[in-house]
Design a protein around this motif. Structure first.
Motif, mmCIF file in Angstrom:
data_model
loop_
_atom_site.group_PDB
_atom_site.id
_atom_site.type_symbol
_atom_site.label_atom_id
_atom_site.label_comp_id
_atom_site.label_asym_id
_atom_site.label_seq_id
_atom_site.Cartn_x
_atom_site.Cartn_y
_atom_site.Cartn_z
ATOM 1 N N TYR A 1 2.573 -0.286 -8.189
ATOM 2 C CA TYR A 1 1.434 -1.019 -7.645
ATOM 3 C C TYR A 1 1.845 -2.064 -6.605
ATOM 4 O O TYR A 1 1.043 -2.424 -5.743
ATOM 5 N N ARG B 1 1.814 0.127 -3.553
ATOM 6 C CA ARG B 1 0.465 0.515 -3.156
ATOM 7 C C ARG B 1 -0.356 -0.669 -2.666
ATOM 8 O O ARG B 1 -1.011 -0.601 -1.632
ATOM 9 N N GLU B 2 -0.297 -1.771 -3.432
ATOM 10 C CA GLU B 2 -1.238 -2.860 -3.155
ATOM 11 C C GLU B 2 -0.648 -3.943 -2.269
ATOM 12 O O GLU B 2 -1.331 -4.463 -1.392
ATOM 13 N N ASP C 1 -0.722 7.374 -8.785
ATOM 14 C CA ASP C 1 -0.772 7.184 -10.241
ATOM 15 C C ASP C 1 -1.660 8.276 -10.825
ATOM 16 O O ASP C 1 -2.855 8.303 -10.574
#
Ligand code: FES
Ligand code: FES
Lengths: 752, 160
Positions: free
Chosen positions: B27, B30-31, B40
């Motif tokens: 994450y 991704r973020e 995911d």
């Protein structure tokens, strides 16, 4: 005909693959995060309970939580559903399955959303639950819905089964059990919705049916349909399971309530518990035949566990009933199919739509009968296989498509002989099994079954294909582009698909039922004719010549003098003048008079069928009872191939799913009362479990299909599980009547 | 929980991020870094391989790596595979053999295969199957993925 084809049947590469190998492809969760709120769902921990109270104040006070919504906040219809409107957007009064959405938390971050979910206090009064479809029909069974637990019952009787069974030399009887299967696409359900300043909503979905999602969203929010725009993001697989509007509805509700943008992504547990599954079923079959192996009578009683909500259950039960006797002619048939509500996560559409369940039973029965009569299972099938002109139990008359069955059996015979030569590994026993399969195409007689698609000439002379049904990953867009290119005489690269957006795309219908290449292909061919006509009209006006002095050929307008004017010249000129060169066409699934019954014993019989068969070799470890599938020869009649890699990919992926069905997968209720709901316990086939798969593709053209195309999306799965069970029997003498085949069922009788 | 600051090399570039320590590499990529090619599919439970990245030369599930554990290390993601605008042979082979359907498993599978080819340039089919065995794919049945890795290996051996 095939010899003249320029694009259809060629090894064109899918255009979306480049974005997928570079990480650029944007699935819903990859859309920009800036300013996007996060949704999270409070779900029922009970199988069945009364909701006494929902306390949201504490959750609202969690820092970062923007809103907490319950059924009381739903402004329009509290329920939705494709066939029966019984599915609550958010539960009210009762919860009917574990994982059912009860409240929706909207927050500024995932962390806050998680805390918000934890802070919602729901008081439940647990109620007794029923999970078995037979038990659920007992008079004193806990009720799932007030109308009783029987959702639908189909009863068909053709001929006279009692007399048929009495006349049979041999009658065999068996009960089969097939499991609840998760479609288990890799991308869990996801949706994002934005409230627009003008009072409309834009919703991004990972869905097979954006137009029906729009309908469901509008209903639940009490908005007119044209205030809702639904756009398809890149879709990470669907297999029928993304024919459910649950997540789009909740994301839209969140956006509506907060006047913001909300993203809602199911995690894998949620995907297991709260999205459609393949129906688990119990099938009791009684089959009678002569000593020579001629089938006389079949009696079957089936119970399908449809779970807590109807979804597509009634239709699945209908199709299962149609497929019940498999690819065989049986004069006397009596069927009772019960589609039953239980307190299990709901079942719905999934690849095969009832056919895999039916085929596990009938194809196992055929081998059991062959064994009983000491006949070759393959010859038994040959003797009884459907032929053109035969009437099915639905009173549908078979057309020429059944001509493929003897060919399929020939290929299976050769494959079986070859595979039987292979010696087993030391300490293992080997066996080869076969099974046939039948699958329908289309939605069925009297069900609206149309697809509208549009072609538009872009200023640069390329063609935009406004596809009206999403590509789920199977490569629908590629097939449609190839057909459009073929029909327009253009290179494949000249046609580009525009993703589905309900505000601009025509309605192509739900992507399902092995029908899309056939349906969209036909519609696109009609649209191509329309586009050529529009182009010639425009060219005639522009060149100031009579329309019939011009003709179209492979990307150019040909004048009377034989001069070629490239399409692009008209395209850019028309664009400058603001003249759209566009054509749209609708194709409706045909129900020919010769094959469609006049009197219907069942609501929606399917008249177009595809056939296939598979030979499977397994090796069994007699001590452990473990089964390894080493080889699969998959023989399928798909009509004209549009894209060979695409067809093979459909078959290989389906065979993998069939292997999972036979050997590994089951979403079962555990002893602790919890469902198997993760990949830790729900085992999918991996690269190491996969056999050599050889696809033998028969191309018997379908007269009504675009360039002779039929369908392939579901078929590849249908024969796999029974062929594996039959191979296990050949190897071990143990007949598995339940899947997934448990190692102890094999190991114990063998004394391992 | 106090945020931590982590410096790591991502696709050859040094990146520093400040984020909560319970965040996984998956994450964070991704973020915080906007690298959404890493996926995911199992809820971050180490069961699907969709989150595969190459960490110091080894294919790992990014969902099982806490961001703090990546401090000072080197990560390769699907976005960094193409060199000077030219796709890696694995990327081409996946497209050309028809190994890509929905594509959700594709970045992870390609990276698992790359880690294999980096250490074993001409793997056997069994080695390919083993290398891909942690990458679930529901669409393809794996046959074409295995063929694609074989093809890329051949391609790369010719280029050498
Ligand atoms: S997200 Fe599934 S293994 Fe990491
Ligand atoms: S291509 Fe869809 S999961 Fe692999």
């Amino acid at each position: 005909m095939p010899a003249e084809l320029k694009t259809v049947g060629k090894a064109e590469l899918r255009k979306d693959a480049w974005d997928k190998v570079t990480g650029r492809a944007a699935y819903v969760d990859d859309l920009p995060r800036e300013g996007v709120l996060v949704g999270a769902v409070v779900r029922s921990p009970h199988h069945h309970a009364r909701i006494v109270a929902i306390e949201t104040a504490a959750a609202r006070n969690v820092p970062g939580v923007v809103a907490v919504l319950t059924a009381a906040d739903v402004p329009g219809s509290k329920t939705f559903g494709p066939l029966v409107q019984d599915q609550p957007a958010l539960a009210f009064d009762v919860v009917r399955h574990m994982g059912e959405p009860v409240a929706l938390v909207i927050a500024q971050s995932k962390e806050a959303a998680r805390h918000g979910v934890a802070a919602v206090q729901v008081t439940y009064e647990p109620l007794p639950a029923v999970h078995d479809p037979v038990a659920a029909l007992e008079p004193d069974a806990p009720r799932v819905h007030s109308g009783g637990n029987l959702l639908t019952r189909y009863e068909i009787s053709e001929g006279d089964v009692a007399t048929g069974l009495a006349a049979a030399d041999v009658v065999i009887e068996a009960t089969f059990t097939v499991p609840r299967i998760s479609p288990a696409y890799m991308e869990p359900e996801s949706s994002m919705a934005r409230w627009n300043d003008d009072g409309t909503l834009t919703v991004w979905v990972s869905s097979q049916k954006p137009f029906e999602d729009r309908h469901a969203i509008a209903g639940v929010l009490g908005l007119p349909e044209d205030a809702v725009q639904v756009c398809s993001a890149v879709i990470g697989g669907a297999f029928g399971g993304k024919e459910d509007s649950g997540l789009p509805v909740l994301a839209a509700l969140g956006a509506w309530a907060t006047r913001g943008t909300v993203r809602l992504i199911n995690n894998r547990h949620e995907s297991f518990l709260a999205h459609p599954k393949r129906h688990p079923a119990r099938l009791h079959y009684t089959l009678g035949a002569t000593r020579e192996g001629e089938l006389i009578a079949l009696k079957a009683v089936v119970h399908l566990d449809t779970g807590a909500y109807a979804s597509y259950g009634p239709a699945v039960g209908g199709l299962l009933t149609e497929m019940l006797a498999g690819a065989y002619r049986i004069p006397h048939v009596q069927v009772e199919t019960n589609v039953v509500y239980t307190h299990s996560p709901f079942s719905g559409a999934m690849r095969g739509f009832g056919s895999p369940q039916a085929h596990f039973a009938i194809e196992s029965m055929m081998d059991m009968l062959a064994h009983e009569l000491s006949l070759d299972p393959l010859e038994l099938r040959r003797k009884n296989a459907l032929r053109p002109g035969d009437r099915l139990l639905t009173r549908v008359t078979l057309d020429r498509t059944a001509e493929s069955l003897p060919l399929i059996l020939d290929h299976l015979a050769a494959a079986r002989a070859r595979l039987a030569q292979k010696p087993p590994a030391p300490g293992r026993v080997a066996g080869v099994g076969i099974a046939l399969g039948m699958q329908s195409m289309g939605l069925g007689y009297r069900v609206p079954d149309d697809s509208t698609n549009r072609l538009a000439l872009a200023p640069d002379g390329s063609v935009l294909l406004y596809i009206g049904s999403p590509d789920l990953g199977q490569g629908l867009a590629t097939a449609a582009e190839q057909i459009a290119a073929e029909a327009l005489g253009l290179p494949y690269d000249a046609v580009r698909t525009v993703d589905v957006d309900t505000s601009v795309s025509p309605n192509g219908g739900v992507t399902c039922a092995s029908r899309m290449t056939y349906l969209i292909g036909n519609s696109v061919m009609l649209a191509a004719q329309g586009l050529i006509a529009a182009l010639l009209d425009y060219a005639a006006r522009t060149l100031n010549v009579p329309r019939d002095a011009l003709r179209y050929e492979a990307g150019a307008v040909i004048t009377a003098a034989g001069e070629r004017v490239a399409l692009g010249e008209f395209a850019s000129r028309a664009a400058d003048e603001g003249v759209p060169l566009v054509a749209e066409a609708t194709f409706s699934f045909p129900y020919p008079e010769e094959t469609t019954p006049k009197h219907l014993p069942i609501g929606m019989p399917h008249v177009m069928l595809v056939f296939g068969g598979q030979a499977v070799r397994v090796e069994v470890d007699p001590e452990l009872g473990t089964v390894t599938v080493t080889d699969v020869v998959a023989v399928h009649d798909v009509g004209q191939v549009v894209n060979r890699a695409g067809v093979e990919g459909q078959i290989e992926g389906a065979v993998a799913m069939g292997i999972g069905y036979a050997l590994y997968e089951s979403m079962r209720l555990k002893a602790d009362g919890q469902w198997v709901d993760s990949f830790t316990e729900y085992l999918l086939p991996t690269a190491e479990d996969m056999p050599q798969i050889e696809s033998v593709i028969l191309e018997i053209p379908e007269a009504s299909g675009p360039y002779g195309v039929k369908g392939v999306g579901e078929m590849g799965l249908v024969p796999t599980a029974p062929a594996i069970a039959n191979a296990v029997f050949q190897a071990t003498g143990v007949r598995a009547q339940a899947i997934p085949i448990a190692p102890e069922v094999i190991a114990r009788p063998l004394g391992g | 929980m106090k945020p931590i600051t982590v410096t790591l090399t991502v696709n050859g570039q040094t990146r520093t991020i400040t984020t909560l320590p319970n965040k996984t590499l998956l994450y964070a990529l991704r973020e915080d870094l906007g690298l959404t090619g890493v996926k995911d599919a199992c809820g971050g439970e180490g069961e699907c391989g969709a989150c595969t990245v190459i960490l110091d030369g080894e294919a790992v599930n990014a969902c099982l790596v806490l961001i703090g554990q990546a401090d000072g290390r080197s990560v390769e993601t699907i976005e960094g595979l193409a060199q000077d605008g030219e796709l890696h042979p694995l990327q081409c082979a996946f497209v050309e053999t028809g190994a890509v359907q929905c594509g959700f498993c594709t970045p992870g599978a390609i990276l698992a295969a790359k880690a294999l080819l980096d250490r074993d340039p001409s793997p056997t089919d069994d080695a390919i199957r083993e290398a891909l065995s942690g990458n679930l794919c529901r669409c393809t049945g794996y046959s074409k993925m295995i063929a694609a890795v074989r093809r890329a290996a051949e391609e790369m051996s010719h280029a050498r």
